[in-house]
Design an enzyme around this catalytic site. Structure first.
Site, PDB file in Angstrom:
ATOM      1  N   TYR A 194       0.850  -1.199   0.000  1.00 40.04           N
ATOM      2  CA  TYR A 194       0.000   0.000   0.000  1.00 40.04           C
ATOM      3  C   TYR A 194       0.874   1.233   0.000  1.00 40.04           C
ATOM      4  O   TYR A 194       1.840   1.311   0.757  1.00 40.04           O
ATOM      5  CB  TYR A 194      -0.903   0.032   1.238  1.00 40.04           C
ATOM      6  CG  TYR A 194      -2.352  -0.051   0.856  1.00 40.04           C
ATOM      7  CD1 TYR A 194      -2.940   0.990   0.129  1.00 40.04           C
ATOM      8  CD2 TYR A 194      -3.130  -1.153   1.172  1.00 40.04           C
ATOM      9  CE1 TYR A 194      -4.267   0.923  -0.265  1.00 40.04           C
ATOM     10  CE2 TYR A 194      -4.461  -1.234   0.780  1.00 40.04           C
ATOM     11  CZ  TYR A 194      -5.026  -0.194   0.065  1.00 40.04           C
ATOM     12  OH  TYR A 194      -6.327  -0.264  -0.338  1.00 40.04           O
ATOM     13  N   GLU A 250      -0.554   4.799  -0.482  1.00 37.37           N
ATOM     14  CA  GLU A 250      -1.361   6.020  -0.677  1.00 37.37           C
ATOM     15  C   GLU A 250      -0.478   7.239  -0.496  1.00 37.37           C
ATOM     16  O   GLU A 250       0.363   7.281   0.406  1.00 37.37           O
ATOM     17  CB  GLU A 250      -2.513   6.059   0.326  1.00 37.37           C
ATOM     18  CG  GLU A 250      -3.669   5.162  -0.102  1.00 37.37           C
ATOM     19  CD  GLU A 250      -4.775   5.066   0.936  1.00 37.37           C
ATOM     20  OE1 GLU A 250      -5.850   4.577   0.591  1.00 37.37           O
ATOM     21  OE2 GLU A 250      -4.553   5.471   2.098  1.00 37.37           O
ATOM     22  N   ASP A 299      -6.199  14.062 -24.903  1.00 40.04           N
ATOM     23  CA  ASP A 299      -6.161  12.648 -24.517  1.00 40.04           C
ATOM     24  C   ASP A 299      -5.509  11.874 -25.663  1.00 40.04           C
ATOM     25  O   ASP A 299      -6.121  11.664 -26.709  1.00 40.04           O
ATOM     26  CB  ASP A 299      -7.604  12.179 -24.270  1.00 40.04           C
ATOM     27  CG  ASP A 299      -7.695  10.695 -23.927  1.00 40.04           C
ATOM     28  OD1 ASP A 299      -6.677   9.985 -24.032  1.00 40.04           O
ATOM     29  OD2 ASP A 299      -8.799  10.251 -23.578  1.00 40.04           O
ATOM     30  N   THR A 358      -3.385   6.612 -21.918  1.00 39.65           N
ATOM     31  CA  THR A 358      -3.270   5.249 -21.414  1.00 39.65           C
ATOM     32  C   THR A 358      -1.831   4.812 -21.673  1.00 39.65           C
ATOM     33  O   THR A 358      -1.105   5.432 -22.457  1.00 39.65           O
ATOM     34  CB  THR A 358      -4.207   4.262 -22.134  1.00 39.65           C
ATOM     35  OG1 THR A 358      -3.895   4.290 -23.523  1.00 39.65           O
ATOM     36  CG2 THR A 358      -5.672   4.619 -21.923  1.00 39.65           C
ATOM     37  N   LYS A 368      -1.658   1.028 -24.963  1.00 38.75           N
ATOM     38  CA  LYS A 368      -2.021   0.957 -26.386  1.00 38.75           C
ATOM     39  C   LYS A 368      -0.729   1.062 -27.202  1.00 38.75           C
ATOM     40  O   LYS A 368       0.134   0.210 -27.045  1.00 38.75           O
ATOM     41  CB  LYS A 368      -3.070   2.024 -26.687  1.00 38.75           C
ATOM     42  CG  LYS A 368      -4.364   1.765 -25.870  1.00 38.75           C
ATOM     43  CD  LYS A 368      -5.476   2.748 -26.115  1.00 38.75           C
ATOM     44  CE  LYS A 368      -6.647   2.449 -25.181  1.00 38.75           C
ATOM     45  NZ  LYS A 368      -7.735   3.417 -25.318  1.00 38.75           N
ATOM     46  N   ARG A 411      -1.266  -2.083 -18.465  1.00 39.02           N
ATOM     47  CA  ARG A 411      -2.564  -1.433 -18.507  1.00 39.02           C
ATOM     48  C   ARG A 411      -2.631  -0.337 -17.437  1.00 39.02           C
ATOM     49  O   ARG A 411      -2.379  -0.595 -16.261  1.00 39.02           O
ATOM     50  CB  ARG A 411      -3.642  -2.496 -18.241  1.00 39.02           C
ATOM     51  CG  ARG A 411      -5.051  -2.123 -18.507  1.00 39.02           C
ATOM     52  CD  ARG A 411      -5.891  -3.387 -18.638  1.00 39.02           C
ATOM     53  NE  ARG A 411      -5.580  -4.074 -19.879  1.00 39.02           N
ATOM     54  CZ  ARG A 411      -6.061  -3.727 -21.073  1.00 39.02           C
ATOM     55  NH1 ARG A 411      -6.932  -2.745 -21.187  1.00 39.02           N
ATOM     56  NH2 ARG A 411      -5.707  -4.373 -22.160  1.00 39.02           N
TER      57      ARG A 411
HETATM   58  C1  LIG Z   1      -8.821   3.722 -24.517  1.00 47.45           C
HETATM   59  C2  LIG Z   1      -9.140   5.144 -24.281  1.00 47.45           C
HETATM   60  C3  LIG Z   1      -9.471   5.629 -23.000  1.00 47.45           C
HETATM   61  C4  LIG Z   1      -9.791   4.739 -21.836  1.00 47.45           C
HETATM   62  O1  LIG Z   1      -8.839   3.907 -21.402  1.00 47.45           O
HETATM   63  P1  LIG Z   1      -9.210   2.718 -20.373  1.00 47.45           P
HETATM   64  O2  LIG Z   1      -7.881   2.318 -19.849  1.00 47.45           O
HETATM   65  O3  LIG Z   1      -9.921   1.699 -21.169  1.00 47.45           O
HETATM   66  O4  LIG Z   1     -10.083   3.300 -19.306  1.00 47.45           O
HETATM   67  C5  LIG Z   1      -9.618   6.989 -22.838  1.00 47.45           C
HETATM   68  N1  LIG Z   1      -9.481   7.835 -23.875  1.00 47.45           N
HETATM   69  C6  LIG Z   1      -9.210   7.402 -25.120  1.00 47.45           C
HETATM   70  C7  LIG Z   1      -9.078   8.402 -26.232  1.00 47.45           C
HETATM   71  C8  LIG Z   1      -9.057   6.053 -25.372  1.00 47.45           C
HETATM   72  O5  LIG Z   1      -8.837   5.629 -26.621  1.00 47.45           O
END
Ligand SMILES: *Cc1c(COP(=O)(O)O)cnc(C)c1O
Length: 434
Positions: free
Chosen positions: A59, A61, A217, A243, A246, A252
């Site tokens: 933990y 935090e 994002d 993220t 990807k 993840r």
């Molecule tokens: C995949 C994605 C997310 C969310 O990611 P998670 O890890 O699945 O919550 C947010 N924004 C965009 C543009 C994405 O492609």
């Protein structure tokens, strides 16, 4: 030998055959399949090891030591965790050339929520890309917090399938949002982040009392940004989320980045205690390892190949008579419009899954069939490129997709399917994983 020897020494196969069996089946599926889901990738053995480590026991935090070395954790025993998280932060800052980062968000959705919790109040207006144009759920779609707790205004694409900058400008001036979100999950073209900054500069020149935070994002394109194949949102954006699993090819999870000292303070408070409890330090270690990989020259080569493979696949699909939303691709994904072939997205992804090609149906702009059936198919090349696929292999995959789809009503379809599967087996055997 303590009494707990078997608890600590005996592995999953011996302890829980059921779960071990399912994991083995999933491993076989990953090994034998062509993974074209644009948001997926395959991590290195090193990332896998860090993610599956004893760090899951801890933990932590709070945050690693601050600028003056002050202890910022709520638990003791964090001295090594602190080193890992600090390293992760330093690496991601170097990677994206930014000043501050929080590496604790459990996922992209959590990261976006934390940004909203930091800067937007319930009832405020946010502007984001609509889901059916290629935006993400968390950018203001109706079923999510972002759509329910804020006044979410959505922009889309031009008739050519390109990001509609004019519409964004119009909506910003008209609705005076607290937050403008740029970024997408199914957009095959490069986004001009500078152009959006200029829109906001014009807006702020006229609306001196009203501040609109510019959030980008880059969940999908983060790997392309650090690999030099896509414009960076820095220094134009106020806040950047991504993220890590990807195109960035890590564990993840997600990170939030910015250049402003006050913003990072707000973001840190918003992630914890605002939206999350204890950070997943095993995931943070996995992110640190992946960022280390992404800092190496090989990663640039990898990302370059991702784009080359995607362009090769796009070109072959066009030759085979498919339409592509926006006419092509600049990045790791493409959006096939299946209309000319008279086949739905729902049927296509099922037919392809039957031959071990994994994809997802996707709406095309103004899709007449709606989100459940769809007229489109989203394909991405990040995972196959990690395996080692080159352009000729990507072209082969395009041809196998076509062969699977156009022959679906033939009387000898079973034979055709068997032929396709054999070729896929040859490809996945040529480029094994783990
Ligand atoms: C995949 C994605 C997310 C969310 O990611 P998670 O890890 O699945 O919550 C947010 N924004 C965009 C543009 C994405 O492609």
């Amino acid at each position: 030998m303590g009494n707990n020897t078997s608890f600590f020494k005996s592995g999953l196969k011996a302890q829980d055959k059921v779960v071990a069996g399912f994991i083995e089946q999933e491993f076989q599926r990953q090994k034998d399949g062509i993974e074209l889901i644009a948001s997926e990738n395959i991590v290195s053995k090193a990332v896998l090891e860090a993610t599956g480590s004893i760090l899951t026991n801890k933990y932590a935090e709070g945050l690693p030591p601050g600028p003056n070395g002050e202890y910022r954790r709520y638990y003791q025993g964090c001295e090594f965790i602190d080193k890992i998280e600090t390293l992760c932060i330093e690496r991601v800052k170097k990677l994206f050339k930014c000043k501050h980062a929080n590496v604790q968000p459990h996922s992209g959705a959590s990261a976006n929520l934390a940004v909203m919790f930091a800067f937007v109040k319930p009832g405020d207006t946010i502007v984001g890309m609509s889901l059916d144009a290629g935006g993400h759920l968390t950018h203001g779609a109706a079923p999510t917090i972002s759509g329910k707790w804020f006044n979410a205004v959505q922009y889309g694409l031009t008739d050519e399938g390109l990001l509609n900058y004019e519409e964004i400008e119009k909506l910003v001036f008209q609705h005076k949002p607290t937050l403008l979100i740029i970024g997408a999950s199914a957009y095959p073209r490069e986004i001009n982040f500078k152009k959006i900054r200029e829109i906001l500069d014009r807006y702020h020149a006229k609306n001196t009392k009203h501040k609109c935070i510019y959030m980008v994002d880059i969940a999908h394109i983060a790997g392309l940004v650090v690999g030099g194949q896509h414009m960076s949102p820095f220094p134009y954006a106020d806040v950047v989320t991504t993220t890590t699993h990807k195109t960035l090819r890590g564990t993840r999870g997600a990170v939030i980045m910015c250049n402003d000292e006050d913003y990072i303070k707000q973001i840190n408070r918003s992630v914890f205690p605002g939206c999350q409890g204890g950070p997943l330090e095993h995931a943070i270690a996995g992110k640190a390892v992946a960022f280390g990989e992404a800092l190496k020259p090989e990663f640039k080569q990898y990302i370059k190949q991702v784009v080359l493979n995607c362009k090769a696949m796009a070109k072959r699909l066009l030759e085979l008579g498919y339409k592509l939303v926006s006419g092509g691709t600049d990045n790791h994904l493409l959006l096939v419009d299946l209309t000319p072939k008279g086949i739905t997205g729902k049927d296509a992804d099922k037919l392809l899954q039957d031959v071990n090609i994994t994809t997802n149906k996707n709406t095309i702009p103004n899709d007449p069939l709606g989100p459940k059936i769809t007229s489109g198919l989203r394909l991405g090349t990040a995972a196959i490129t990690t395996r080692g696929f080159k352009e000729k292999d990507a072209i082969k995959v395009a041809e196998l997709i076509d062969k699977t789809l156009i022959n679906k009503d033939k009387s000898n379809y079973a034979k055709i399917k068997a032929e396709v599967k054999k070729e896929i087996k040859a490809l996945t055997t040529k480029y094994p994983i783990y």
